[in-house]
Design an enzyme around this catalytic site. Structure first.
Site, mmCIF file in Angstrom:
data_model
loop_
_atom_site.group_PDB
_atom_site.id
_atom_site.type_symbol
_atom_site.label_atom_id
_atom_site.label_comp_id
_atom_site.label_asym_id
_atom_site.label_seq_id
_atom_site.Cartn_x
_atom_site.Cartn_y
_atom_site.Cartn_z
ATOM 1 N N CYS A 103 6.477 -6.386 7.613
ATOM 2 C CA CYS A 103 7.538 -5.766 8.410
ATOM 3 C C CYS A 103 7.950 -6.743 9.503
ATOM 4 O O CYS A 103 7.116 -7.465 10.041
ATOM 5 C CB CYS A 103 7.037 -4.472 9.050
ATOM 6 S SG CYS A 103 8.308 -3.558 9.962
ATOM 7 N N ASN A 123 -3.952 5.276 16.104
ATOM 8 C CA ASN A 123 -5.040 4.908 15.201
ATOM 9 C C ASN A 123 -5.434 3.489 15.550
ATOM 10 O O ASN A 123 -4.692 2.558 15.269
ATOM 11 C CB ASN A 123 -4.586 4.990 13.746
ATOM 12 C CG ASN A 123 -4.289 6.416 13.349
ATOM 13 O OD1 ASN A 123 -5.107 7.301 13.550
ATOM 14 N ND2 ASN A 123 -3.103 6.644 12.811
ATOM 15 N N GLU A 154 10.316 -1.373 7.386
ATOM 16 C CA GLU A 154 11.340 -0.623 8.108
ATOM 17 C C GLU A 154 12.458 -0.309 7.110
ATOM 18 O O GLU A 154 13.209 -1.199 6.711
ATOM 19 C CB GLU A 154 11.848 -1.472 9.282
ATOM 20 C CG GLU A 154 13.135 -1.004 9.916
ATOM 21 C CD GLU A 154 13.146 0.473 10.322
ATOM 22 O OE1 GLU A 154 12.184 0.951 10.940
ATOM 23 O OE2 GLU A 154 14.142 1.153 9.987
ATOM 24 N N CYS A 201 -1.580 5.912 9.745
ATOM 25 C CA CYS A 201 -0.370 5.271 10.271
ATOM 26 C C CYS A 201 -0.721 3.974 10.979
ATOM 27 O O CYS A 201 -1.620 3.946 11.810
ATOM 28 C CB CYS A 201 0.304 6.162 11.307
ATOM 29 S SG CYS A 201 0.800 7.736 10.677
ATOM 30 N N SER A 214 11.688 7.319 8.093
ATOM 31 C CA SER A 214 11.261 7.050 9.461
ATOM 32 C C SER A 214 11.703 5.652 9.870
ATOM 33 O O SER A 214 11.494 4.686 9.146
ATOM 34 C CB SER A 214 9.735 7.175 9.536
ATOM 35 O OG SER A 214 9.275 6.852 10.829
ATOM 36 N N LEU A 243 10.124 6.815 18.570
ATOM 37 C CA LEU A 243 10.583 6.589 19.947
ATOM 38 C C LEU A 243 9.523 5.856 20.778
ATOM 39 O O LEU A 243 9.762 4.784 21.292
ATOM 40 C CB LEU A 243 10.958 7.930 20.578
ATOM 41 C CG LEU A 243 12.110 7.873 21.566
ATOM 42 C CD1 LEU A 243 13.386 7.387 20.922
ATOM 43 C CD2 LEU A 243 12.328 9.240 22.206
ATOM 44 N N GLU A 260 0.832 -1.193 0.000
ATOM 45 C CA GLU A 260 0.000 0.000 0.000
ATOM 46 C C GLU A 260 0.870 1.248 0.000
ATOM 47 O O GLU A 260 1.960 1.255 0.559
ATOM 48 C CB GLU A 260 -0.931 -0.013 1.219
ATOM 49 C CG GLU A 260 -1.873 -1.205 1.150
ATOM 50 C CD GLU A 260 -2.869 -1.280 2.290
ATOM 51 O OE1 GLU A 260 -3.822 -2.067 2.161
ATOM 52 O OE2 GLU A 260 -2.721 -0.580 3.298
HETATM 53 N N1 SAH Z 1 9.203 1.341 10.305
HETATM 54 C C1 SAH Z 1 9.226 2.791 10.307
HETATM 55 C C2 SAH Z 1 8.161 3.408 9.428
HETATM 56 C C3 SAH Z 1 6.754 2.881 9.571
HETATM 57 S S1 SAH Z 1 5.406 3.587 10.292
HETATM 58 C C4 SAH Z 1 9.090 3.302 11.718
HETATM 59 O O1 SAH Z 1 8.791 2.521 12.613
HETATM 60 O O2 SAH Z 1 9.320 4.490 11.934
HETATM 61 C C5 SAH Z 1 5.398 5.280 10.506
HETATM 62 C C6 SAH Z 1 4.929 5.676 11.929
HETATM 63 O O3 SAH Z 1 3.601 5.230 12.244
HETATM 64 C C7 SAH Z 1 5.834 5.072 12.999
HETATM 65 O O4 SAH Z 1 6.210 6.050 13.918
HETATM 66 C C8 SAH Z 1 4.936 4.032 13.606
HETATM 67 O O5 SAH Z 1 5.333 3.689 14.900
HETATM 68 C C9 SAH Z 1 3.584 4.722 13.559
HETATM 69 N N2 SAH Z 1 2.451 3.817 13.812
HETATM 70 C C10 SAH Z 1 2.419 2.471 13.661
HETATM 71 N N3 SAH Z 1 1.207 1.995 14.018
HETATM 72 C C11 SAH Z 1 0.458 3.053 14.409
HETATM 73 C C12 SAH Z 1 -0.882 3.199 14.870
HETATM 74 N N4 SAH Z 1 -1.691 2.149 14.991
HETATM 75 N N5 SAH Z 1 -1.311 4.437 15.167
HETATM 76 C C13 SAH Z 1 -0.510 5.501 15.025
HETATM 77 N N6 SAH Z 1 0.759 5.417 14.566
HETATM 78 C C14 SAH Z 1 1.259 4.214 14.277
#
Ligand code: SAH
Length: 359
Positions: free
Chosen positions: A114, A294, A164, A337, A195, A219, A94
């Site tokens: 992932c 979310n 990732e 996200c 990210s 973080l 996606e």
């Molecule tokens: N693997 C990378 C990029 C993927 S996701 C990373 O971890 O940064 C991009 C962002 O969305 C990340 O900060 C991730 O933690 C966040 N994310 C994942 N699941 C989520 C959710 N259910 N609600 C809000 N943010 C979420």
């Protein structure tokens, strides 16, 4: 001699030029091909009208151009569009178009699934199916730019879709080189944000890249105990190691590292968490992006109330940390996200999912 055709979509300019030369085609045609494929969104070699007929025939025999195929294009009420793209082997990913944030942004995947298995992320529940190739990563941008009419306009890219990026380092960086090529889309690295969960050797490598994107670090917690529970790779790369790598990260003037922090109701959203976060970031050029969870089926956490989110943000702001709250986009089409998961993809069994949830 029968050679199988080479996929033009997988070659950066530095590879395409010698590949053409080896077939008796002059190097400068590489730029022409890049212009067609990236700038004009044309992948049918017969339509590349400034190539001579003989050249088109040579290119057609020796090369193909593979592009992810759009099999789903859903529009959210807020203008967000979620594209489901099918790859050459039938796997699906996606990619999301987010308009006016204030710029136009493409949220791109780097892997099918992932391996990080963050406790609040749906993609993590899929496990890793495979890495995307550089051509598949750059191909998402080609498809979205063409579909949204932005081939000739500036846009941002966030590597925040499925996967990732630092776990697929080579292909991700090669895709950025392909997208940066000046005869193609010429995407400036300043418009790209990578990210990551914080894979320390990857951060160190990234610090030496000539084409360096903006950095965002997920973080999500302020103690190792809690972070390991939410973001399992923390076991190997704990907070102190990640923050050290961030301190050493070369930043351009006025630029900062974004720290993403998903807010989970009653879990990591207390005033103590906020104050610990301030301390952790004290000597780093940082800004914080809060992401209220979310929610999704199978995710055992809740989204905090707006009051809790505001209180958390206020504590950071009072200590002079630049803080923003990410607006959730496209939730009605599950494009937000952590909501990217391809239905019908290789899902884990219910038992495996439960095991993941219970850890
Ligand atoms: N693997 C990378 C990029 C993927 S996701 C990373 O971890 O940064 C991009 C962002 O969305 C990340 O900060 C991730 O933690 C966040 N994310 C994942 N699941 C989520 C959710 N259910 N609600 C809000 N943010 C979420």
């Amino acid at each position: 001699m029968n050679r199988s055709p080479i996929d033009l979509a997988e070659l950066d300019l530095a590879e395409l030029e010698p590949a053409l030369e080896a077939r008796g085609v002059e190097r400068f045609h590489a730029r022409q091909l890049y212009r067609w494929i990236y700038k004009h969104g044309v992948t049918d070699i017969d339509r590349m009208s400034d190539l001579s007929r003989t050249l088109r025939e040579t290119v057609k025999t020796d090369f193909t151009v593979t592009t992810p195929r759009t099999v789903g294009d859903e529009r959210s009420l807020d203008g967000t569009r979620k594209f489901v793209l099918e790859l050459a082997d039938g796997k699906r990913i996606e990619a999301v178009f987010i308009p006016d944030t204030p710029s136009m942004t493409f949220c791109i995947s780097t892997q099918v699934g992932c391996a990080m298995s963050c406790g609040f992320c749906l993609t993590g529940k899929m496990g890793l199916v495979r890495n995307l190739t550089a051509g598949e990563i750059a191909g998402q941008v080609r498809v979205l730019a063409a579909a949204t009419g932005l081939l000739d306009h500036p846009f941002n890219i966030v590597l925040m879709g499925m996967g990732e990026p630092l776990h697929n380092y080579e292909n991700t960086m090669k895709a950025l080189r392909m997208l940066h090529a000046e005869h193609g889309l010429a995407v400036s690295p300043r418009r790209v944000t990578l990210s990551t969960v914080g894979i320390v050797p990857g951060l160190e490598r990234l610090a030496r890249e000539p084409l360096m994107p903006n950095l965002a670090v997920s973080l999500h917690a302020t103690t190792d105990e809690q972070r390991t529970a939410l973001v399992p790779p923390n076991r190997k790369y704990p907070l102190a190691a990640i923050l050290d790598a961030c301190r050493r990260f070369p930043l351009k003037k006025r630029s900062r590292i974004t720290f993403e922090y998903v807010l989970l109701d009653g879990v990591n959203d207390t005033p103590e968490d906020a104050r610990r976060l301030v301390k952790l970031l004290a000597d780093i050029k940082a800004k914080v992006n809060l992401i209220p969870l979310n929610p999704a089926p199978g995710i055992p956490y809740e989204r905090p109330s707006d009051e809790r989110v505001d209180r958390f943000a206020q504590i950071l702001a009072d200590r002079h940390i630049t803080v923003s709250v990410r607006k959730s986009r496209g939730r009605d089409i599950r494009a937000a996200c952590g909501q990217l998961i391809v239905e019908g993809g290789t899902k884990k069994s219910a038992a495996q999912q439960m095991a993941l949830l219970m850890r």
